[in-house]
Scaffold this motif. Structure first.
Motif, PDB file in Angstrom:
ATOM      1  N   LEU A  52       3.271  10.203  -7.532  1.00 24.12           N
ATOM      2  CA  LEU A  52       4.163  10.636  -8.605  1.00 24.12           C
ATOM      3  C   LEU A  52       3.411  10.733  -9.932  1.00 24.12           C
ATOM      4  O   LEU A  52       3.630  11.672 -10.723  1.00 24.12           O
ATOM      5  N   LEU A  53       2.537   9.762 -10.176  1.00 21.32           N
ATOM      6  CA  LEU A  53       1.763   9.809 -11.421  1.00 21.32           C
ATOM      7  C   LEU A  53       0.845  11.032 -11.462  1.00 21.32           C
ATOM      8  O   LEU A  53       0.720  11.700 -12.511  1.00 21.32           O
ATOM      9  N   TYR A  54       0.187  11.309 -10.329  1.00 17.59           N
ATOM     10  CA  TYR A  54      -0.718  12.463 -10.295  1.00 17.59           C
ATOM     11  C   TYR A  54       0.069  13.762 -10.452  1.00 17.59           C
ATOM     12  O   TYR A  54      -0.361  14.686 -11.178  1.00 17.59           O
ATOM     13  N   ASP A  55       1.222  13.837  -9.762  1.00 15.01           N
ATOM     14  CA  ASP A  55       2.024  15.052  -9.843  1.00 15.01           C
ATOM     15  C   ASP A  55       2.561  15.258 -11.254  1.00 15.01           C
ATOM     16  O   ASP A  55       2.727  16.397 -11.718  1.00 15.01           O
ATOM     17  N   GLY A  56       2.773  14.134 -11.958  1.00 14.02           N
ATOM     18  CA  GLY A  56       3.278  14.247 -13.325  1.00 14.02           C
ATOM     19  C   GLY A  56       2.201  14.348 -14.374  1.00 14.02           C
ATOM     20  O   GLY A  56       2.503  14.357 -15.570  1.00 14.02           O
ATOM     21  N   GLY A  57       0.944  14.389 -13.949  1.00 12.44           N
ATOM     22  CA  GLY A  57      -0.147  14.542 -14.898  1.00 12.44           C
ATOM     23  C   GLY A  57      -0.564  13.249 -15.560  1.00 12.44           C
ATOM     24  O   GLY A  57      -1.340  13.278 -16.536  1.00 12.44           O
ATOM     25  N   LEU A  58      -0.098  12.086 -15.068  1.00  9.05           N
ATOM     26  CA  LEU A  58      -0.410  10.806 -15.692  1.00  9.05           C
ATOM     27  C   LEU A  58      -1.488  10.031 -14.939  1.00  9.05           C
ATOM     28  O   LEU A  58      -1.930   8.990 -15.421  1.00  9.05           O
ATOM     29  N   GLY A  59      -1.880  10.488 -13.755  1.00 10.18           N
ATOM     30  CA  GLY A  59      -2.894   9.795 -12.958  1.00 10.18           C
ATOM     31  C   GLY A  59      -4.018  10.746 -12.584  1.00 10.18           C
ATOM     32  O   GLY A  59      -3.889  11.968 -12.712  1.00 10.18           O
ATOM     33  N   ASP A  60      -5.121  10.150 -12.125  1.00  5.67           N
ATOM     34  CA  ASP A  60      -6.243  10.987 -11.712  1.00  5.67           C
ATOM     35  C   ASP A  60      -6.383  10.949 -10.194  1.00  5.67           C
ATOM     36  O   ASP A  60      -5.786  10.121  -9.497  1.00  5.67           O
ATOM     37  N   LEU A  61      -7.227  11.849  -9.688  1.00  6.41           N
ATOM     38  CA  LEU A  61      -7.380  11.976  -8.236  1.00  6.41           C
ATOM     39  C   LEU A  61      -8.121  10.782  -7.648  1.00  6.41           C
ATOM     40  O   LEU A  61      -7.889  10.411  -6.493  1.00  6.41           O
ATOM     41  N   ALA A  69      -7.842   7.563  -8.425  1.00  2.01           N
ATOM     42  CA  ALA A  69      -6.869   6.507  -8.135  1.00  2.01           C
ATOM     43  C   ALA A  69      -5.975   6.882  -6.957  1.00  2.01           C
ATOM     44  O   ALA A  69      -5.614   6.036  -6.121  1.00  2.01           O
ATOM     45  N   LEU A  70      -5.623   8.149  -6.883  1.00  2.00           N
ATOM     46  CA  LEU A  70      -4.775   8.591  -5.766  1.00  2.00           C
ATOM     47  C   LEU A  70      -5.530   8.504  -4.445  1.00  2.00           C
ATOM     48  O   LEU A  70      -4.979   8.081  -3.422  1.00  2.00           O
ATOM     49  N   ALA A  91       0.830  -1.209   0.000  1.00  3.59           N
ATOM     50  CA  ALA A  91       0.000   0.000   0.000  1.00  3.59           C
ATOM     51  C   ALA A  91       0.859   1.251   0.000  1.00  3.59           C
ATOM     52  O   ALA A  91       0.515   2.256  -0.660  1.00  3.59           O
ATOM     53  N   ALA A  92       1.972   1.240   0.746  1.00  8.29           N
ATOM     54  CA  ALA A  92       2.854   2.413   0.767  1.00  8.29           C
ATOM     55  C   ALA A  92       3.485   2.653  -0.603  1.00  8.29           C
ATOM     56  O   ALA A  92       3.576   3.798  -1.079  1.00  8.29           O
ATOM     57  N   ARG A  93       3.909   1.550  -1.276  1.00 10.04           N
ATOM     58  CA  ARG A  93       4.510   1.719  -2.618  1.00 10.04           C
ATOM     59  C   ARG A  93       3.459   2.222  -3.616  1.00 10.04           C
ATOM     60  O   ARG A  93       3.741   3.089  -4.447  1.00 10.04           O
ATOM     61  N   ALA A  94       2.240   1.676  -3.511  1.00 11.98           N
ATOM     62  CA  ALA A  94       1.191   2.108  -4.428  1.00 11.98           C
ATOM     63  C   ALA A  94       0.855   3.576  -4.233  1.00 11.98           C
ATOM     64  O   ALA A  94       0.632   4.314  -5.214  1.00 11.98           O
ATOM     65  N   TYR A  95       0.840   4.032  -2.997  1.00 12.02           N
ATOM     66  CA  TYR A  95       0.525   5.438  -2.752  1.00 12.02           C
ATOM     67  C   TYR A  95       1.615   6.353  -3.297  1.00 12.02           C
ATOM     68  O   TYR A  95       1.319   7.399  -3.908  1.00 12.02           O
ATOM     69  N   ARG A  96       2.872   5.965  -3.112  1.00 13.72           N
ATOM     70  CA  ARG A  96       3.970   6.787  -3.650  1.00 13.72           C
ATOM     71  C   ARG A  96       3.914   6.839  -5.181  1.00 13.72           C
ATOM     72  O   ARG A  96       4.118   7.903  -5.780  1.00 13.72           O
ATOM     73  N   GLN A  97       3.629   5.714  -5.785  1.00 12.51           N
ATOM     74  CA  GLN A  97       3.556   5.697  -7.244  1.00 12.51           C
ATOM     75  C   GLN A  97       2.391   6.541  -7.765  1.00 12.51           C
ATOM     76  O   GLN A  97       2.534   7.294  -8.737  1.00 12.51           O
ATOM     77  N   GLN A  98       1.211   6.430  -7.096  1.00 10.36           N
ATOM     78  CA  GLN A  98       0.070   7.221  -7.525  1.00 10.36           C
ATOM     79  C   GLN A  98       0.321   8.709  -7.315  1.00 10.36           C
ATOM     80  O   GLN A  98      -0.131   9.547  -8.112  1.00 10.36           O
ATOM     81  N   LEU A 110      -3.674   2.762   1.930  1.00  8.34           N
ATOM     82  CA  LEU A 110      -2.550   2.950   2.848  1.00  8.34           C
ATOM     83  C   LEU A 110      -3.040   3.184   4.266  1.00  8.34           C
ATOM     84  O   LEU A 110      -2.498   2.627   5.230  1.00  8.34           O
ATOM     85  N   ARG A 111      -4.096   4.002   4.414  1.00  9.06           N
ATOM     86  CA  ARG A 111      -4.655   4.266   5.730  1.00  9.06           C
ATOM     87  C   ARG A 111      -5.180   2.968   6.366  1.00  9.06           C
ATOM     88  O   ARG A 111      -4.959   2.708   7.551  1.00  9.06           O
ATOM     89  N   LYS A 112      -5.858   2.155   5.597  1.00 12.99           N
ATOM     90  CA  LYS A 112      -6.390   0.890   6.112  1.00 12.99           C
ATOM     91  C   LYS A 112      -5.265  -0.082   6.478  1.00 12.99           C
ATOM     92  O   LYS A 112      -5.328  -0.792   7.490  1.00 12.99           O
ATOM     93  N   ALA A 113      -4.213  -0.124   5.658  1.00 12.39           N
ATOM     94  CA  ALA A 113      -3.092  -1.022   5.948  1.00 12.39           C
ATOM     95  C   ALA A 113      -2.390  -0.637   7.245  1.00 12.39           C
ATOM     96  O   ALA A 113      -2.001  -1.505   8.038  1.00 12.39           O
TER      97      ALA A 113
END
Length: 469
Positions: A413-422, A424-425, A404-411, A432-435
């Motif tokens: 970075l993707l959102y900050d780079g304009g490649l992901g949406d809010l 998914a983030l 969950a921590a790795r997924a949150y960091r990746q999302q 991550l909060r649940k984990a």
């Protein structure tokens, strides 16, 4: 003209006193802010020492022991002293009787004719009864009183054990909520940073403005969760202070019960010595002792009697009546010894009914004992299964947290780079909060489950041994 320093205006001694006072205030403030270490063993000791309800149970034991002492005094003979000063008529019947049972003694000579003239008289008596032979009645009463003491002691032990379980449960819950509050504090910092990223991107036109509202909602939700955790922590701290019989403090609890899983030394135990079962056993024995006392109460009682008394009479030996107070001083001394036996024959039906009542009560208590034993055994079995499941959950919780921590960091970075949406983030943030919460609760639930087994077995030793490596 330049002003002198404050030290010179106050004087050297005054300046030193002010400096010492300021240092004392700073030290006092630091001492007040310093957490007070509180181990679980120390918490249990404080509760056993201070809790008012347990002190009341201790007084109940003292009362029961005084009941034994009072029963022993029934073995002692009675010795009664009485004094009477009378004025009455001179008609009487001859005879000397001891005042045993309901006999009313009368003495004197039978007059030739009824006379209603009065005269003074007196009697001083010293009378004693002793029942050395009770055919087991005294011993039965003594056994019943001793069983009452055993019930009071077992009741104290059961309440003390229940109090220990409540203190331990509250201690573990407070420890968990403290750690949960820290997790929520980290979550607030995380979503605040996320809100800043979203705000920067929407300000630069790289993201729609609605993302800012979603981010603000997440920040508010995280803060509300933090406030709820703080409220729960305050209530648990007050509850623990009440159970300890003291005021709430800034305790530093033992973090081992939230960072380490219990070891496997708890697997072999049973509920044979549970304080609740001990209390039920003592209650059955008290009922049986009461039944024995009722049965033996139908037996006769033999008493040794003895008395001495002095009579004063206003009637002379020749029958003349002394109209003054000359009859008040004693002028005749008597004594008598005897043996008395009492036996209430018609008490059999009443006592037999009471014996049947106590016998039924004993059977009811035995059923209660079997029911409690069944429930405790099933609780032990359930706790063993849950402890094995907690071990399996504990193996998977770190895997979930790392992923969950790795997924949150990746999302992020993707959102900050304009490649992901809010969306998914936000989902990654939720995971991550649940984990983090699961990682926290699994360890605490393992100790809570072990505590439930401790509550079912009635022995705290395995609980503390489970903390050892």
């Amino acid at each position: 003209m330049t002003a002198q320093p404050i030290r010179w205006r106050l004087g050297e001694a005054s300046f030193q006193r002010v400096l010492l006072w300021l240092c004392g205030c700073l030290l006092s403030t630091a001492a007040m802010a310093q957490p007070n270490p509180l181990t679980l063993q120390e918490a249990l000791r404080l509760a056993r020492q201070n809790y008012p309800a347990l002190k009341a149970k201790e007084k109940a034991v003292d009362v029961a022991r005084e009941g034994v002492a009072q029963t022993r005094t029934q073995r002692l003979p009675s010795l009664k002293v009485s004094e009477q000063l009378n004025y009455g008529t001179t008609n009487a019947t001859a005879g000397i009787l001891l005042p045993f049972g309901t006999v009313i003694p009368t003495t004197g000579t039978f007059a030739n004719e009824a006379s209603y003239r009065g005269t003074f008289g007196s009697i001083t008596t010293l009378y004693s009864e002793w029942a050395p032979i009770t055919f087991g009645q005294y011993q039965a009463r003594l056994d019943e009183a001793q069983q009452a003491v055993n019930v009071a002691v077992a009741d104290l032990a059961n309440d003390a054990f229940t109090q220990q379980v409540r203190v331990t449960q509250t201690y573990l819950e407070l420890l968990a909520i403290e750690r949960y509050r820290q997790v929520q504090r980290q979550d607030v910092d995380r979503v605040t940073t996320l809100g800043q990223i979203v705000g920067r991107l929407t300000k630069n036109g790289l993201r729609p403005g609605v993302d800012t509202e979603f981010a603000n909602a997440e920040v508010a939700k995280a803060k509300l969760a933090l406030f709820a955790a703080q409220d729960r922590e305050a209530r648990l701290r007050t509850q623990l202070a009440t159970l300890l019989g003291t005021s709430a403090q800034n305790w530093q609890l033992d973090s081992a019960y939230i960072t380490r899983l219990p070891s496997s030394v708890y697997l072999d135990s049973s509920a044979t010595l549970h304080p609740q079962l001990g209390l039920l056993q003592q209650a059955i024995r008290l009922t049986d002792a009461r039944t024995s006392t009722l049965r033996k109460s139908y037996r006769p009682q033999v008493a040794l009697l003895g008395g001495t008394w002095a009579r004063g009479s206003g009637i002379g030996a020749n029958g003349d009546i002394n109209w003054g107070v000359g009859g008040l001083p004693p002028n005749r001394l008597n004594y008598a010894l005897g043996i008395g036996l009492t036996f209430n024959i018609l008490d059999y039906a009443r006592i037999r009914s009471q014996v049947r009542q106590e016998s039924i009560r004993s059977q009811q208590q035995q059923d209660d004992f079997r029911q409690a034993r069944l429930e405790l055994d099933n609780q032990v079995s359930l706790a063993d299964q849950r402890l094995q499941l907690a071990q399996q959950q504990a193996e998977q919780a770190p895997v979930q947290l790392r992923a969950a921590a790795r997924a949150y960091r990746q999302q992020t970075l993707l959102y900050d780079g304009g490649l992901g949406d809010l969306t998914a983030l936000t989902q990654a943030l939720y995971n991550l909060r649940k984990a983090e919460t699961d990682q926290l609760l699994i360890t605490n639930q393992a100790w809570q489950t072990l505590l439930s087994k401790t509550a079912a077995t009635g022995d705290f030793a395995p609980f503390f041994n489970a903390l050892r490596p």
